[in-house]
Design a protein around this motif. Structure first.
Motif, short mmCIF file in Angstrom:
data_model
loop_
_atom_site.label_atom_id
_atom_site.label_comp_id
_atom_site.label_asym_id
_atom_site.label_seq_id
_atom_site.Cartn_x
_atom_site.Cartn_y
_atom_site.Cartn_z
N GLY B 119 -7.92 -3.29 -2.85
CA GLY B 119 -6.47 -3.17 -2.70
C GLY B 119 -5.77 -4.51 -2.86
N ALA B 141 -1.13 3.37 -7.21
CA ALA B 141 -1.26 3.34 -5.74
C ALA B 141 -0.55 4.53 -5.10
CB ALA B 141 -0.71 2.03 -5.20
N GLY B 207 -4.69 2.75 -1.78
CA GLY B 207 -3.29 2.82 -2.22
C GLY B 207 -2.37 2.06 -1.27
N THR B 210 -2.83 -1.69 -1.54
CA THR B 210 -2.21 -2.21 -2.76
C THR B 210 -0.70 -2.35 -2.59
OG1 THR B 210 -3.88 -1.03 -4.01
CG2 THR B 210 -2.00 -1.83 -5.24
#
Lengths: 264, 328
Positions: B119, B141, B207, B210
């Protein structure tokens, strides 16, 4: 742009949920064919382990997820906003108590608590909605609290107070416009996590057993090991995709278009 | 150094206060819910239950005492480390939990580590490469965030565990093979069982990390010290890792700490997809079996872990940020 895409997605699902009984080809609670059929002209997504039409299940399944998530979203936002305002606006003792409540409740992990509560409350939609709302409000309360404090520090609040504006006037004319966008975003987030929790609980078999939702479909698909055959293509993929698309729509709808603040 | 000690002191008091509230809630939940807990043991039906049996059961679980006496007994048992006895497993709750904890730690730790590395890497790379990459990275993401983890798990099972000879679909080790723990064969077996659940959980977490990395980097990008760093003629990579990312890391530490705590109980869904024998699956089994002692014990451990992780992340955050070292 992204907001508009999100809006279209969410509206489509809302229409699907509203119109489901009239557009579904079969009654999803009736046996209408042999079990475990592949997709055909008669059953576009095949049939499940007891011969229910999967497409009809999918359409009608939107109703529970959307209903639960929107109601929980509304309840959560209402409780959270009131608690946040009390924490910012209440008398010192009340404010301290509410803040302590927020800080304690915010660290309690939601899903385990909901699962444990499901064991005690039984499996009805009302219980599910109340439990989800009861554990979801602290996030919104904290954000509303912080934003209210920021707004109250502004001079125009002091100015309004000095000319005799009462707390309700200030709340309506100055506070509400300042927290409106924030409350909307938080509401969408709450709907999002409620939809995910409902699906998760139904997948575990802890949701309302008498009503079908996407999570329930996935529960039976997994319990009957749909992943071992090609059945996952029409039995597992569609309900999950619907759920993911709905969540995506909510996220896009709530995401501020940040192209204006691009610093590159 | 005294401010550090004071800081730890303040955190410890908050920690204990929160812990007290949560443990009291844990005590109250089953007692405030409608119905008598013993009724669940009897199938939830008061009319057919024999009053004598109900009384015996109430006496055995200490439910015939007043609420305040029960509360004192609850604390007495907790402080002695006695979490009660699991009816379903016929074993003390503490022993059951001790058997499940290593698997949850293994699965959660592996996934959190992978998700953090991937990430931060993806977030930093796409933010630094400019507009198109950033839009694509953030789109990916958000897409990953929208996919329910348990569904991703089933899809992975369908694609990687449905044919003979492919990855195992069930459990944390092969139960009928008696490999000596920590032998090469055993490690290989456990590793194979870990792959799919760990990938599922990693995808579920990556996700968020990120998006967080992107937001944190966005906050430091306009800072003048980056212009200074570039002006000194530093390579772009040094600017990113030594100057931008290092400062952007601070808010990330707090959030990843939060995730670490949630790993303890938040993976119930993934553990149940893969029948992975961790705390989450134990909690689920306890719900199905209405094993209330085990439920309370499980929730207790999960809440403790979340609280500890939160407090640790908060302390770390303050120690890492020199600006916060002087205040409380």
């Amino acid at each position: 742009m992204t907001t508009r895409v999100g809006l279209v997605i969410v509206v489509c699902f809302a229409l699907m949920a509203l119109l489901a009984p009239s557009i579904a080809p079969y009654d999803p609670y009736e046996r209408v064919g042999k079990p475990f059929q592949r997709p055909s002209a008669l059953h576009w997504l095949g049939t499940n382990d007891v011969g229910h039409d999967i497409l009809s299940e999918l359409l009608v399944g939107a109703r529970v997820t959307l209903f639960v998530s929107v109601i929980v979203g509304l309840l959560t936002t209402a409780i959270g906003a009131v608690m946040g305002l009390l924490a910012a606006y209440g008398s010192p003792v009340l404010s301290a108590l509410v803040q302590a409540a927020i800080n304690t409740a915010i660290v309690i992990p939601r899903l385990p608590l909901v699962i444990v509560a499901a064991a005690y409350t039984g499996r009805g939609l009302t219980a599910l909605i109340l439990v989800l709302a009861a554990v979801s409000w602290p996030g919104i309360a904290r954000v509303v609290h912080a934003q209210t404090l920021t707004i109250c520090r502004h001079e125009y609040i002091t100015a309004a107070r000095s000319i005799g504006a009462g707390p309700f006037w200030i709340a309506r004319m100055h506070l509400w416009p300042g927290v409106r966008t924030l409350v909307w975003t938080q509401f969408l987030l709450a709907v999002n996590s409620a939809a995910l929790s409902e699906a998760g609980l139904s997948f575990l078999g802890l949701g309302d057993a008498t009503r079908k939702s996407w999570g329930t479909m996935l529960h039976y698909a997994h319990a009957r090991s749909a992943f071992l055959t090609n059945a996952w293509c029409w039995w597992v993929l569609p309900p999950g995709l619907c759920l993911a698309l709905f969540l995506l729509g909510l996220m896009l709808l709530g995401r501020p278009s940040d192209s204006r603040s691009n610093n590159h | 150094m005294s401010h550090t000690i004071r800081l730890v002191g303040v955190r410890a008091v908050t920690f204990l206060a929160t812990l007290w509230v949560i443990l009291s809630i844990n005590f109250l939940i089953p007692r405030l819910m409608p119905g008598d807990p013993t009724l669940f043991l009897l199938g939830g039906d008061i009319e057919t239950a024999d009053p004598a049996v109900v009384e015996t059961l109430r006496a055995r679980y200490g439910l015939n005492h007043s609420l305040s006496t029960q509360y004192l007994l609850y604390w007495q048992n907790l402080l002695r480390g006695d979490l009660g006895y699991s009816l379903q497993r016929r074993q003390p709750v503490a022993d059951v939990i001790a058997g499940k904890l290593p698997w949850t730690l293994l699965l959660g730790g592996t996934s959190l580590f992978l998700a953090t590395v991937l990430g931060i890497g993806l977030g930093a790379w796409c933010t630094w490469r400019g507009r198109i990459f950033e839009t694509a990275g953030l789109g990916l993401a958000i897409g990953l965030n929208a996919m329910p983890a348990f569904w991703v798990g089933i899809l992975l099972l369908a694609n990687f565990a449905s044919r003979p000879g492919s990855l195992p679909s069930y459990g944390a080790y092969t139960p009928w093979k008696d490999f000596a723990p920590f032998s090469t064969d055993w490690l290989w077996d456990v590793g194979q069982h870990l792959i799919l659940p760990a990938v599922t959980l990693t995808l579920a977490l990556v996700g968020d990390i990120t998006l967080l990395t992107n937001a944190a980097l966005r906050d430091v990008i306009p800072e003048p010290y980056l212009i200074t760093a570039r002006g000194k003629g530093l390579r772009e990579r040094t600017v990113l890792f030594r100057h931008a990312l290092r400062n952007a890391m601070l808010p990330l530490v707090a959030r990843i700490g939060l995730m670490a705590g949630l790993m303890f109980g938040g993976s119930t869904l993934v553990e149940s997809v893969f029948s992975y024998p961790g705390l989450g699956l134990m909690l689920y089994d306890a719900v199905i079996a209405r094993d209330f002692a085990l439920l309370q014990g499980g929730l207790l451990v999960i809440v403790l872990a979340v609280l500890a992780a939160n407090t640790a992340a908060d302390l770390l955050y303050r120690l890492l940020d020199p600006r916060l070292r002087t205040g409380t």
